[in-house]
Motif scaffolding. Structure first.
Motif, mmCIF file in Angstrom:
data_model
loop_
_atom_site.group_PDB
_atom_site.id
_atom_site.type_symbol
_atom_site.label_atom_id
_atom_site.label_comp_id
_atom_site.label_asym_id
_atom_site.label_seq_id
_atom_site.Cartn_x
_atom_site.Cartn_y
_atom_site.Cartn_z
ATOM 1 N N LEU A 258 0.674 -1.084 0.130
ATOM 2 C CA LEU A 258 0.001 0.172 -0.024
ATOM 3 C C LEU A 258 0.880 1.185 0.045
ATOM 4 C CD1 LEU A 258 -2.504 1.372 0.055
ATOM 5 C CD2 LEU A 258 -2.373 0.611 2.766
ATOM 6 N N LYS A 259 2.158 0.949 0.797
ATOM 7 C CA LYS A 259 3.362 2.918 0.692
ATOM 8 C C LYS A 259 3.115 2.524 -0.711
ATOM 9 C CE LYS A 259 4.154 1.432 5.811
ATOM 10 N NZ LYS A 259 4.929 0.934 6.695
ATOM 11 N N TYR A 260 3.691 1.335 -1.148
ATOM 12 C CA TYR A 260 4.584 1.757 -2.729
ATOM 13 C C TYR A 260 3.404 1.616 -3.838
ATOM 14 C CZ TYR A 260 8.816 -0.921 -1.133
ATOM 15 O OH TYR A 260 9.217 -1.219 -0.250
ATOM 16 N N ASP A 261 2.358 1.709 -3.472
ATOM 17 C CA ASP A 261 1.648 1.876 -4.739
ATOM 18 C C ASP A 261 1.145 3.818 -4.739
ATOM 19 O OD1 ASP A 261 1.322 -0.395 -5.303
ATOM 20 O OD2 ASP A 261 -0.924 -0.718 -4.210
ATOM 21 N N ARG A 262 1.182 3.910 -2.679
ATOM 22 C CA ARG A 262 0.959 5.927 -2.710
ATOM 23 C C ARG A 262 2.404 6.145 -3.362
ATOM 24 N NH1 ARG A 262 0.639 4.290 3.609
ATOM 25 N NH2 ARG A 262 -1.762 4.230 4.149
ATOM 26 N N ILE B 264 6.675 7.926 -8.339
ATOM 27 C CA ILE B 264 7.778 7.232 -7.796
ATOM 28 C C ILE B 264 8.199 5.540 -7.984
ATOM 29 C CG2 ILE B 264 9.529 6.403 -5.670
ATOM 30 C CD1 ILE B 264 9.526 9.295 -6.628
ATOM 31 N N ASP B 265 9.354 5.240 -8.941
ATOM 32 C CA ASP B 265 8.920 3.464 -9.507
ATOM 33 C C ASP B 265 9.786 3.281 -8.448
ATOM 34 O OD1 ASP B 265 9.112 1.102 -10.795
ATOM 35 O OD2 ASP B 265 10.288 2.632 -12.412
ATOM 36 N N LYS B 266 9.069 2.007 -7.741
ATOM 37 C CA LYS B 266 9.199 1.058 -6.739
ATOM 38 C C LYS B 266 10.972 0.077 -6.891
ATOM 39 C CE LYS B 266 7.783 -3.351 -4.361
ATOM 40 N NZ LYS B 266 6.914 -4.477 -3.791
ATOM 41 N N THR B 267 10.837 -0.542 -8.196
ATOM 42 C CA THR B 267 11.682 -1.002 -8.610
ATOM 43 C C THR B 267 12.911 -0.503 -8.382
ATOM 44 O OG1 THR B 267 11.568 -0.484 -10.897
ATOM 45 C CG2 THR B 267 9.830 -2.599 -10.268
ATOM 46 N N GLN B 268 13.030 1.108 -8.277
ATOM 47 C CA GLN B 268 14.238 1.777 -8.278
ATOM 48 C C GLN B 268 14.332 2.507 -6.464
ATOM 49 O OE1 GLN B 268 14.076 5.743 -10.872
ATOM 50 N NE2 GLN B 268 13.641 4.413 -12.416
ATOM 51 N N ILE B 269 13.220 2.087 -5.671
ATOM 52 C CA ILE B 269 13.632 2.514 -4.937
ATOM 53 C C ILE B 269 14.579 1.087 -3.758
ATOM 54 C CG2 ILE B 269 12.763 2.605 -1.937
ATOM 55 C CD1 ILE B 269 10.327 3.334 -3.426
ATOM 56 N N SER C 44 10.751 11.235 -9.125
ATOM 57 C CA SER C 44 10.078 11.721 -9.267
ATOM 58 C C SER C 44 9.407 11.373 -11.015
ATOM 59 C CB SER C 44 8.900 12.457 -8.512
ATOM 60 O OG SER C 44 7.220 12.385 -9.659
ATOM 61 N N LYS C 45 8.970 10.351 -11.831
ATOM 62 C CA LYS C 45 8.873 10.296 -13.198
ATOM 63 C C LYS C 45 7.501 11.335 -14.001
ATOM 64 C CE LYS C 45 10.126 5.765 -13.433
ATOM 65 N NZ LYS C 45 9.323 3.870 -14.001
ATOM 66 N N THR C 46 6.840 12.369 -13.022
ATOM 67 C CA THR C 46 5.475 12.597 -13.288
ATOM 68 C C THR C 46 5.488 13.873 -12.619
ATOM 69 O OG1 THR C 46 4.377 11.511 -11.309
ATOM 70 C CG2 THR C 46 4.175 10.828 -13.769
ATOM 71 N N HIS C 47 6.486 14.311 -11.932
ATOM 72 C CA HIS C 47 6.694 15.644 -10.880
ATOM 73 C C HIS C 47 8.507 15.939 -10.736
ATOM 74 C CE1 HIS C 47 1.892 15.439 -9.866
ATOM 75 N NE2 HIS C 47 2.273 14.367 -9.255
ATOM 76 N N SER C 48 8.968 16.873 -11.799
ATOM 77 C CA SER C 48 10.210 17.563 -11.447
ATOM 78 C C SER C 48 10.827 18.147 -10.401
ATOM 79 C CB SER C 48 10.324 18.396 -12.230
ATOM 80 O OG SER C 48 9.369 19.728 -12.266
#
Length: 340
Positions: free
Chosen positions: A41-45, A51-56, A64-68
């Motif tokens: 649920l945290k990763y989905d938030r 924020i891509d889970k696979t990069q954490i 972020s891929k959507t917010h600079s």
């Protein structure tokens, strides 16, 4: 501003980051993503923030891929050396500290983690704010500090020296520690006592999610104190609006620059009415197991928000029916992936 939000993968933290980004602030989200409840649920938030889970990975920035204007870092508050380095490198304007080990009942079973996260971790945040001249620290306290106070509504001027759970004791300790640092080092600090927050992306261990889950599965819900409970249920958007306005409005620079405010709807709702609203919006009647009061729990919460209104001219706006409708709609769309 450049703002650090701790607990960014949590319920309130995620919504706070999301709102700050829409306002154009630079935000660094910070979370250890522990397993107190399902980390997915945290990763989905975080995914909603780009924020891509696979990069954490631990201690590594993720853009972020959507917010600079958004980045995230996974790390723990108790890692003091790394935390200090983070503050040194980033030069934050303000800090919104929402990270903590949550849960009144869980604190009865696992007390050690509450001291480590909520007391030691909070001390590290205070030290970082002192060393790097943070303009304002806004942090999460809790309505739990009021304990068994019989006088309502609960006011920030009430005596709160008798917490009835370790979780509440750690939150009271945060307020005392913040006062000390405000007094000694002139650090502006504001503690916010949250009252029963609910809404989309809410914690699965809290009653609203548990009730909806059980009702949809046609399994009994646990109704404590035989239903004789009242809560000042507060919708998440109202909480976030208060948090951000407070972040932008530090207490006076007069000594000490310290404040405490309640954030609640200031309208206690009977537990049975809350359940009835969920039944209405799910279209399903709940099976109920009526049970005695649980240790560490209280029969009623009710926020006096006069100091909040005076300081930031804000009053929560969302009524129960509107809030429950939004929460149920979100929950049903997400339920396949929630673990409770």
């Amino acid at each position: 501003m450049k703002i650090l939000v701790t607990g960014a993968a949590g319920f309130i933290g995620y919504h706070t980051v999301k709102k700050l980004l829409t306002l154009g602030h630079q935000v660094l989200g910070f979370d250890n993503i522990n397993d107190y409840y399902d980390p997915q649920l945290k990763y989905d938030r975080l995914a909603q923030l780009g924020i891509d889970k696979t990069q954490i990975e631990n201690r590594q920035y993720v853009a972020s891929k959507t917010h600079s204007n958004c980045r995230f870092i996974k790390m723990d508050l108790t890692d003091k050396k790394i935390l200090m380095e983070l503050f040194r490198l980033e030069d934050f304007d303000t800090v919104i500290h929402l990270a903590a080990q949550a849960g009144v009942r869980y604190s009865l079973e696992n007390p050690d983690i509450y001291i480590k996260s909520n007391v030691e971790g909070f001390l590290n945040i205070l030290e970082a704010c002192r060393r790097f001249s943070i303009k304002h620290l806004t942090y999460a306290s809790s309505s739990s500090v009021y304990g068994n106070n019989s006088q309502t509504p609960f006011s920030v001027t009430d005596n709160v020296d008798h917490p009835i759970s370790l979780y509440a004791a750690t939150k009271k300790s945060n307020e005392l520690m913040a006062y000390t640092y405000s007094h000694l080092y002139n650090i502006p600090t504001t503690g916010l006592r949250f009252f029963t927050v609910y809404g989309p992306w809410g914690r699965p261990d809290m009653a609203p999610s548990l009730f909806i889950s059980s009702i949809l599965k046609n399994t009994p819900i646990k109704v404590f104190n035989h239903g004789n409970m009242e809560r000042d249920f507060t919708y998440i958007d109202d909480i976030v609006e208060g948090v951000i306005r407070i972040n932008n409005t530090p207490p006076s620079r007069e000594q000490p620059p310290y404040a405490i405010h309640n954030i609640g709807n200031s309208t206690p709702i009977k537990l049975m009415d809350f359940i009835a609203s969920i039944e209405y919006h799910t279209g399903t009647k709940a099976k109920k197991n009526f049970m005695p009061m649980q240790a560490g729990d209280v029969p009623k919460t009710f926020a006096d928000i006069s100091s909040l209104k005076q300081h930031i001219q804000y009053t929560p706006q969302t009524n129960l029916d509107e809030g429950i409708k939004k929460f149920v709609t979100w929950y049903i769309s997400y339920k396949e992936r929630i673990v409770v």
